[in-house]
Design a protein around this motif. Structure first.
Motif, PDB file in Angstrom:
ATOM      1  N   ASP A 151      13.114   0.427  -2.761  1.00  0.00           N
ATOM      2  CA  ASP A 151      11.816  -0.214  -2.986  1.00  0.00           C
ATOM      3  C   ASP A 151      11.080   0.395  -4.169  1.00  0.00           C
ATOM      4  O   ASP A 151      10.330  -0.294  -4.867  1.00  0.00           O
ATOM      5  CB  ASP A 151      10.946  -0.091  -1.733  1.00  0.00           C
ATOM      6  N   VAL A 152      11.311   1.686  -4.411  1.00  0.00           N
ATOM      7  CA  VAL A 152      10.700   2.388  -5.533  1.00  0.00           C
ATOM      8  C   VAL A 152      11.818   3.000  -6.372  1.00  0.00           C
ATOM      9  O   VAL A 152      12.599   3.821  -5.876  1.00  0.00           O
ATOM     10  CB  VAL A 152       9.739   3.496  -5.051  1.00  0.00           C
ATOM     11  N   VAL A 153      11.916   2.583  -7.624  1.00  0.00           N
ATOM     12  CA  VAL A 153      12.944   3.091  -8.532  1.00  0.00           C
ATOM     13  C   VAL A 153      12.403   4.327  -9.241  1.00  0.00           C
ATOM     14  O   VAL A 153      11.283   4.315  -9.760  1.00  0.00           O
ATOM     15  CB  VAL A 153      13.352   2.024  -9.560  1.00  0.00           C
ATOM     16  N   CYS A 154      13.219   5.383  -9.269  1.00  0.00           N
ATOM     17  CA  CYS A 154      12.825   6.652  -9.893  1.00  0.00           C
ATOM     18  C   CYS A 154      13.846   7.002 -10.975  1.00  0.00           C
ATOM     19  O   CYS A 154      14.994   7.330 -10.656  1.00  0.00           O
ATOM     20  CB  CYS A 154      12.766   7.763  -8.859  1.00  0.00           C
ATOM     21  N   GLU A 160       0.831  -1.202   0.000  1.00  0.00           N
ATOM     22  CA  GLU A 160       0.000   0.000   0.000  1.00  0.00           C
ATOM     23  C   GLU A 160       0.870   1.258   0.000  1.00  0.00           C
ATOM     24  O   GLU A 160       0.638   2.192  -0.792  1.00  0.00           O
ATOM     25  CB  GLU A 160      -0.906  -0.013   1.231  1.00  0.00           C
ATOM     26  N   VAL A 161       1.866   1.288   0.883  1.00  0.00           N
ATOM     27  CA  VAL A 161       2.747   2.443   0.957  1.00  0.00           C
ATOM     28  C   VAL A 161       3.551   2.584  -0.334  1.00  0.00           C
ATOM     29  O   VAL A 161       3.724   3.694  -0.863  1.00  0.00           O
ATOM     30  CB  VAL A 161       3.692   2.329   2.172  1.00  0.00           C
ATOM     31  N   ARG A 162       4.013   1.475  -0.855  1.00  0.00           N
ATOM     32  CA  ARG A 162       4.802   1.544  -2.086  1.00  0.00           C
ATOM     33  C   ARG A 162       3.970   2.053  -3.257  1.00  0.00           C
ATOM     34  O   ARG A 162       4.438   2.874  -4.053  1.00  0.00           O
ATOM     35  CB  ARG A 162       5.408   0.177  -2.414  1.00  0.00           C
ATOM     36  N   ALA A 163       2.732   1.602  -3.361  1.00  0.00           N
ATOM     37  CA  ALA A 163       1.846   2.075  -4.427  1.00  0.00           C
ATOM     38  C   ALA A 163       1.603   3.581  -4.293  1.00  0.00           C
ATOM     39  O   ALA A 163       1.550   4.308  -5.305  1.00  0.00           O
ATOM     40  CB  ALA A 163       0.532   1.307  -4.398  1.00  0.00           C
ATOM     41  N   GLU A 164       1.426   4.062  -3.059  1.00  0.00           N
ATOM     42  CA  GLU A 164       1.254   5.499  -2.831  1.00  0.00           C
ATOM     43  C   GLU A 164       2.473   6.271  -3.342  1.00  0.00           C
ATOM     44  O   GLU A 164       2.342   7.304  -4.005  1.00  0.00           O
ATOM     45  CB  GLU A 164       1.080   5.786  -1.341  1.00  0.00           C
ATOM     46  N   LEU A 165       3.657   5.770  -3.000  1.00  0.00           N
ATOM     47  CA  LEU A 165       4.888   6.449  -3.402  1.00  0.00           C
ATOM     48  C   LEU A 165       5.046   6.459  -4.915  1.00  0.00           C
ATOM     49  O   LEU A 165       5.437   7.476  -5.501  1.00  0.00           O
ATOM     50  CB  LEU A 165       6.094   5.774  -2.745  1.00  0.00           C
ATOM     51  N   VAL A 166       4.746   5.341  -5.558  1.00  0.00           N
ATOM     52  CA  VAL A 166       4.836   5.272  -7.017  1.00  0.00           C
ATOM     53  C   VAL A 166       3.918   6.315  -7.654  1.00  0.00           C
ATOM     54  O   VAL A 166       4.311   7.048  -8.573  1.00  0.00           O
ATOM     55  CB  VAL A 166       4.491   3.856  -7.519  1.00  0.00           C
ATOM     56  N   GLU A 167       2.703   6.402  -7.148  1.00  0.00           N
ATOM     57  CA  GLU A 167       1.737   7.352  -7.712  1.00  0.00           C
ATOM     58  C   GLU A 167       2.179   8.795  -7.475  1.00  0.00           C
ATOM     59  O   GLU A 167       2.149   9.625  -8.398  1.00  0.00           O
ATOM     60  CB  GLU A 167       0.364   7.120  -7.098  1.00  0.00           C
ATOM     61  N   LYS A 168       2.580   9.114  -6.239  1.00  0.00           N
ATOM     62  CA  LYS A 168       2.926  10.495  -5.927  1.00  0.00           C
ATOM     63  C   LYS A 168       4.199  10.941  -6.635  1.00  0.00           C
ATOM     64  O   LYS A 168       4.262  12.053  -7.185  1.00  0.00           O
ATOM     65  CB  LYS A 168       3.064  10.669  -4.413  1.00  0.00           C
ATOM     66  N   LEU A 169       5.222  10.103  -6.627  1.00  0.00           N
ATOM     67  CA  LEU A 169       6.458  10.475  -7.300  1.00  0.00           C
ATOM     68  C   LEU A 169       6.260  10.533  -8.816  1.00  0.00           C
ATOM     69  O   LEU A 169       6.843  11.380  -9.497  1.00  0.00           O
ATOM     70  CB  LEU A 169       7.569   9.489  -6.941  1.00  0.00           C
ATOM     71  N   GLY A 170       5.439   9.640  -9.346  1.00  0.00           N
ATOM     72  CA  GLY A 170       5.191   9.636 -10.779  1.00  0.00           C
ATOM     73  C   GLY A 170       4.446  10.861 -11.273  1.00  0.00           C
ATOM     74  O   GLY A 170       4.502  11.193 -12.460  1.00  0.00           O
ATOM     75  N   SER A 171       3.768  11.555 -10.376  1.00  0.00           N
ATOM     76  CA  SER A 171       2.977  12.720 -10.778  1.00  0.00           C
ATOM     77  C   SER A 171       3.705  14.039 -10.554  1.00  0.00           C
ATOM     78  O   SER A 171       3.155  15.105 -10.873  1.00  0.00           O
ATOM     79  CB  SER A 171       1.651  12.743 -10.006  1.00  0.00           C
ATOM     80  N   VAL A 172       4.944  14.010 -10.033  1.00  0.00           N
ATOM     81  CA  VAL A 172       5.670  15.251  -9.749  1.00  0.00           C
ATOM     82  C   VAL A 172       6.050  15.933 -11.062  1.00  0.00           C
ATOM     83  O   VAL A 172       6.527  15.300 -12.004  1.00  0.00           O
ATOM     84  CB  VAL A 172       6.937  14.969  -8.919  1.00  0.00           C
TER      85      VAL A 172
END
Length: 537
Positions: free
Chosen positions: A421-424, A380-392
């Motif tokens: 955990d989240v690749v950017c 859940e936390v990882r999905a949140e991070l993917v969404e938020k970072l992807g929208s910056v």
């Protein structure tokens, strides 16, 4: 000199066509140009992250970081860290696989090869090694120095421009002379010589074409002398990544995560430091303070930090007043660290621990020493991070990231859990990522030139099909392709393929790698050199 190398690998750190082509057109690099002209060549896609300490092991093992275990300059143990070394590379190198098939090698200046492992041949370690590295066989460094004179891994620090250029050229010459001496001494089947100054010059003198040209001309001269002395059957030129100008922004990931409620901070020297630029510069100079100075000054600055007067805020004021360099020269590093606002890793939900890793780590219960995210909330936390970072978006409305994805999209293997955990992935590698806390999400890039994703690959020789295409070549393809020039099977654990310039030799299941004991680097001089180049913040 009487040696006959079957395959020679010339490693050019940060080599790319945008740098090479103008020099080729000017006739400045005749030896390198002939390899590209006579053989097959093309862009070489790097990996994520495209930085020296992870990318070179990926090249010479043919595996992704999840299999060999190195993701950046730092290896983390909980919230603590150490600079990586060869004991962190947990997969067979191509020269070790060649050894299993009866072929000897000489390796000069390959990054992350200290301390070296035994094999049939010789190795002088390169980047991340100490200045006087352990070599193989024992006593090799002293032998090389007695033969060719001085041999160093790094140049002296904080040199004026003219001396800096001269040292770049001297280091390049040392690599070539050492390689030719060892090739004559050991008569290897495989040779690997790596030139690091082609990357360093862009970090230390970005945009100065004349300085870069001088370095590349020195490299070309040494390549020519090696070709004359060793007459290799096959020559491969490859780089770990490219280099180029950054026209975007600096995106401070931890500032963003703090605003979004994921990062907690602490003041007064009690957390893991997210260092301000002024502190980083002080570390580079290696200035130390006395116990007495640390006593009163640190307490005072720590108290100031707790009420909001942090070194980041002080540094911004000093920079506007033009006094930052004066303070850096006269204020010990411990003082600045005591006043720095820091990422409180153990109380944060997620954070960027090292910008080189290109991603965010979740503070997971049961994995991190003081994890706060229960395992059942991980996805859940990882999905949140993917969404938020992807929208910056940048201030001018462009996406900061080309890709934001779970680590499984980039890494697989027994060490994948050591990755973020989240690749950017920055858009076109034109946005500069930072783990620093500066109080604002965006700023100008701290380094106007930095790494790009596409490097170079060229291969030439009598047994090479120069009409075959290298289109789609990836960093992982270099090791299996070189093994194929010896008719040696690739490891079935490799992620790369044999490029069509040479006939494949199949795959083989090699014994599992025995990691053995991990040795700490714990060398402040190595850390300071990495800070010089902006790799440690």
């Amino acid at each position: 000199m009487d040696c006959q190398i079957k395959t020679l690998l010339v490693g050019i750190d940060a080599g790319c066509r945008s740098v090479l082509d103008p020099l080729f057109e000017d006739g400045a690099l005749p030896h390198l140009r002939s390899i590209f002209a006579e053989g097959s060549s093309g862009p070489l896609e790097s990996q994520i992250p495209p930085w020296t300490p992870s990318a070179w092991p990926s090249m010479y093992t043919g595996t992704n970081p999840g299999k060999h275990g190195v993701f950046g300059f730092l290896d983390f143990d909980g919230y603590d860290w150490d600079v990586v070394n060869a004991t962190r590379v947990r997969e067979h190198t191509l020269w070790e696989l060649l050894d299993r098939h009866g072929h000897s090698s000489v390796v000069v200046n390959a990054p992350v090869t200290h301390p070296p492992r035994a094999f049939d041949g010789a190795i002088l370690p390169g980047y991340t090694a100490p200045e006087n590295p352990t070599c193989y066989p024992e006593g090799l460094l002293e032998e090389v120095r007695n033969e060719i004179g001085d041999y160093r891994v790094y140049p002296p620090r904080n040199l004026p421009l003219d001396e800096s250029v001269e040292w770049y050229r001297r280091l390049v010459t040392m690599r070539g002379e050492a390689f030719r001496y060892l090739a004559d001494r050991f008569d290897p089947d495989f040779g690997f010589v790596q030139f690091q100054s082609t990357d360093t010059v862009f970090h230390e003198h970005p945009g100065e074409d004349g300085v870069a040209r001088a370095v590349y001309e020195a490299v070309d001269e040494q390549v020519g002398e090696i070709l004359d002395a060793c007459d290799p059957d096959t020559v491969v030129v490859a780089s770990d990544h490219g280099i180029g100008e950054y026209a975007g922004y600096e995106f401070r990931v931890n500032d963003f995560l703090r605003e979004e409620g994921y990062v907690e901070t602490v003041r007064g020297g009690e957390g893991m430091p997210s260092w301000s630029t002024i502190a980083s510069n002080q570390l580079q100079r290696g200035k130390e303070s006395s116990p007495r100075e640390r006593g009163w000054a640190e307490r005072g600055l720590a108290t100031a930090a707790r009420v909001g007067i942090t070194s980041q805020r002080i540094g911004a004021v000093l920079e506007r007043a033009g006094l930052d360099e004066f303070v850096v020269k006269h204020v010990p590093e411990d003082f600045i660290r005591a006043a720095t606002e820091q990422v409180d890793f153990s109380n944060s939900v997620a954070y960027m621990r090292d910008r080189i890793e290109c991603g965010v780590r979740i503070n997971l219960e049961g994995r991190e020493p003081d994890g706060v995210v229960p395992p059942e909330r991980y996805e859940e936390v990882r999905a949140e991070l993917v969404e938020k970072l992807g929208s910056v978006r940048t201030p001018d409305g462009r996406p900061v990231f080309e890709t934001v994805a779970p680590r499984e999209a980039f890494f697989d293997g027994p060490y994948s859990e050591n990755a973020v955990d989240v690749v950017c992935v920055p858009a076109e590698f034109d946005q500069f990522l930072s783990a620093q806390l500066r109080g604002r999400r965006f700023g100008p890039p701290r380094e106007p030139w930095n790494h790009k994703l596409n490097g170079i690959f060229a291969v030439a020789g009598a047994e090479i099909d120069s009409d075959a295409t290298c289109a789609g070549a990836h960093l992982f393809d270099v090791a299996p392709t070189i093994l194929a020039t010896f008719d040696v099977p690739a490891s079935d654990r490799m992620d790369g393929r044999v490029l069509p310039v040479v006939e494949p030799a199949g795959e083989q299941s090699y014994p599992a790698y025995d990691a053995g004991e991990t040795v700490e680097t714990d060398d402040e001089r190595v850390e300071a050199r990495l800070a010089d180049l902006g790799y440690l913040e």
